[in-house]
Design a protein around this motif. Structure first.
Motif, PDB file in Angstrom:
ATOM      1  N   LEU A 168       0.827  -1.206   0.000  1.00  0.00           N
ATOM      2  CA  LEU A 168       0.000   0.000   0.000  1.00  0.00           C
ATOM      3  C   LEU A 168       0.861   1.256   0.000  1.00  0.00           C
ATOM      4  CD1 LEU A 168      -2.845   1.256   0.215  1.00  0.00           C
ATOM      5  CD2 LEU A 168      -2.510   1.228   2.678  1.00  0.00           C
ATOM      6  N   ILE A 169       1.803   1.342   0.908  1.00  0.00           N
ATOM      7  CA  ILE A 169       2.655   2.526   0.977  1.00  0.00           C
ATOM      8  C   ILE A 169       3.539   2.618  -0.263  1.00  0.00           C
ATOM      9  CG2 ILE A 169       4.520   3.628   2.263  1.00  0.00           C
ATOM     10  CD1 ILE A 169       3.193   2.569   4.800  1.00  0.00           C
ATOM     11  N   GLY A 170       4.007   1.492  -0.762  1.00  0.00           N
ATOM     12  CA  GLY A 170       4.789   1.491  -1.996  1.00  0.00           C
ATOM     13  C   GLY A 170       3.996   2.019  -3.177  1.00  0.00           C
ATOM     14  N   PHE A 171       2.728   1.667  -3.272  1.00  0.00           N
ATOM     15  CA  PHE A 171       1.879   2.166  -4.353  1.00  0.00           C
ATOM     16  C   PHE A 171       1.683   3.675  -4.228  1.00  0.00           C
ATOM     17  CE2 PHE A 171      -2.356   3.338  -5.912  1.00  0.00           C
ATOM     18  CZ  PHE A 171      -2.207   3.014  -7.251  1.00  0.00           C
ATOM     19  N   ILE A 172       1.438   4.151  -3.014  1.00  0.00           N
ATOM     20  CA  ILE A 172       1.246   5.587  -2.793  1.00  0.00           C
ATOM     21  C   ILE A 172       2.518   6.354  -3.148  1.00  0.00           C
ATOM     22  CG2 ILE A 172       0.857   7.347  -1.020  1.00  0.00           C
ATOM     23  CD1 ILE A 172      -1.025   5.295   0.337  1.00  0.00           C
ATOM     24  N   VAL A 173       3.663   5.852  -2.714  1.00  0.00           N
ATOM     25  CA  VAL A 173       4.929   6.511  -3.025  1.00  0.00           C
ATOM     26  C   VAL A 173       5.189   6.496  -4.522  1.00  0.00           C
ATOM     27  CG1 VAL A 173       7.439   6.310  -2.736  1.00  0.00           C
ATOM     28  CG2 VAL A 173       5.938   6.104  -0.767  1.00  0.00           C
ATOM     29  N   GLY A 211       4.399  15.925 -13.564  1.00  0.00           N
ATOM     30  CA  GLY A 211       3.816  17.238 -13.305  1.00  0.00           C
ATOM     31  C   GLY A 211       2.313  17.283 -13.459  1.00  0.00           C
ATOM     32  N   ARG A 212       1.688  16.137 -13.630  1.00  0.00           N
ATOM     33  CA  ARG A 212       0.230  16.088 -13.758  1.00  0.00           C
ATOM     34  C   ARG A 212      -0.281  14.729 -13.315  1.00  0.00           C
ATOM     35  NH1 ARG A 212      -0.724  13.343 -18.783  1.00  0.00           N
ATOM     36  NH2 ARG A 212       1.190  13.299 -19.990  1.00  0.00           N
ATOM     37  N   ILE A 213      -1.564  14.684 -13.045  1.00  0.00           N
ATOM     38  CA  ILE A 213      -2.213  13.440 -12.625  1.00  0.00           C
ATOM     39  C   ILE A 213      -2.837  12.782 -13.857  1.00  0.00           C
ATOM     40  CG2 ILE A 213      -4.012  12.438 -11.181  1.00  0.00           C
ATOM     41  CD1 ILE A 213      -3.661  14.794  -9.284  1.00  0.00           C
ATOM     42  N   ARG A 223       2.980   6.461  -6.941  1.00  0.00           N
ATOM     43  CA  ARG A 223       2.089   7.442  -7.577  1.00  0.00           C
ATOM     44  C   ARG A 223       2.569   8.870  -7.330  1.00  0.00           C
ATOM     45  NH1 ARG A 223      -0.300   7.394 -11.510  1.00  0.00           N
ATOM     46  NH2 ARG A 223      -1.948   8.739 -10.807  1.00  0.00           N
ATOM     47  N   CYS A 224       3.022   9.171  -6.116  1.00  0.00           N
ATOM     48  CA  CYS A 224       3.532  10.512  -5.816  1.00  0.00           C
ATOM     49  C   CYS A 224       4.770  10.815  -6.662  1.00  0.00           C
ATOM     50  CB  CYS A 224       3.867  10.652  -4.336  1.00  0.00           C
ATOM     51  SG  CYS A 224       2.425  10.699  -3.276  1.00  0.00           S
ATOM     52  N   LEU A 225       5.640   9.851  -6.816  1.00  0.00           N
ATOM     53  CA  LEU A 225       6.825  10.042  -7.639  1.00  0.00           C
ATOM     54  C   LEU A 225       6.441  10.245  -9.101  1.00  0.00           C
ATOM     55  CD1 LEU A 225       9.917  10.059  -7.653  1.00  0.00           C
ATOM     56  CD2 LEU A 225       9.838   7.603  -8.028  1.00  0.00           C
ATOM     57  N   ASP A 226       5.470   9.503  -9.575  1.00  0.00           N
ATOM     58  CA  ASP A 226       4.995   9.639 -10.943  1.00  0.00           C
ATOM     59  C   ASP A 226       4.409  11.032 -11.174  1.00  0.00           C
ATOM     60  OD1 ASP A 226       4.390   8.681 -13.559  1.00  0.00           O
ATOM     61  OD2 ASP A 226       2.301   8.417 -12.929  1.00  0.00           O
TER      62      ASP A 226
END
Length: 74
Positions: free
Chosen positions: A55-60, A70-72, A62-65
């Motif tokens: 879970l935390i790996g996925f969140i990290v 520069g966009r979602i 996505r944040c790095l991506d």
């Protein structure tokens, strides 16, 4: 975050192969669970740890991506 997750993985990987998992909480003493003495507690803590890493790996990730692009993405 990546270093924290790497330390979690380095704790969980040997536990998976040896059957010995050391768990410590914020306000609790370190506890060691053995697969053959306490199988349900060992498996619960091992699976909870793996889920937490994923879970935390996925969140990290996505944040790095988002930071790199520069966009979602939709």
């Amino acid at each position: 975050m990546a270093v924290l997750e790497l330390t979690r993985v380095m704790t969980l990987a040997p536990a998976f192969f040896t059957g010995r998992l050391s768990v410590s909480g914020f306000r609790s003493r370190p506890t060691t669970y053995y697969l053959f003495e306490q199988p349900w507690s060992f498996l619960f803590n091992l699976l909870f740890g793996i889920g937490e890493v994923l879970l935390i790996g996925f969140i990290v990730w996505r944040c790095l991506d988002i930071a790199i692009r520069g966009r979602i993405k939709p």
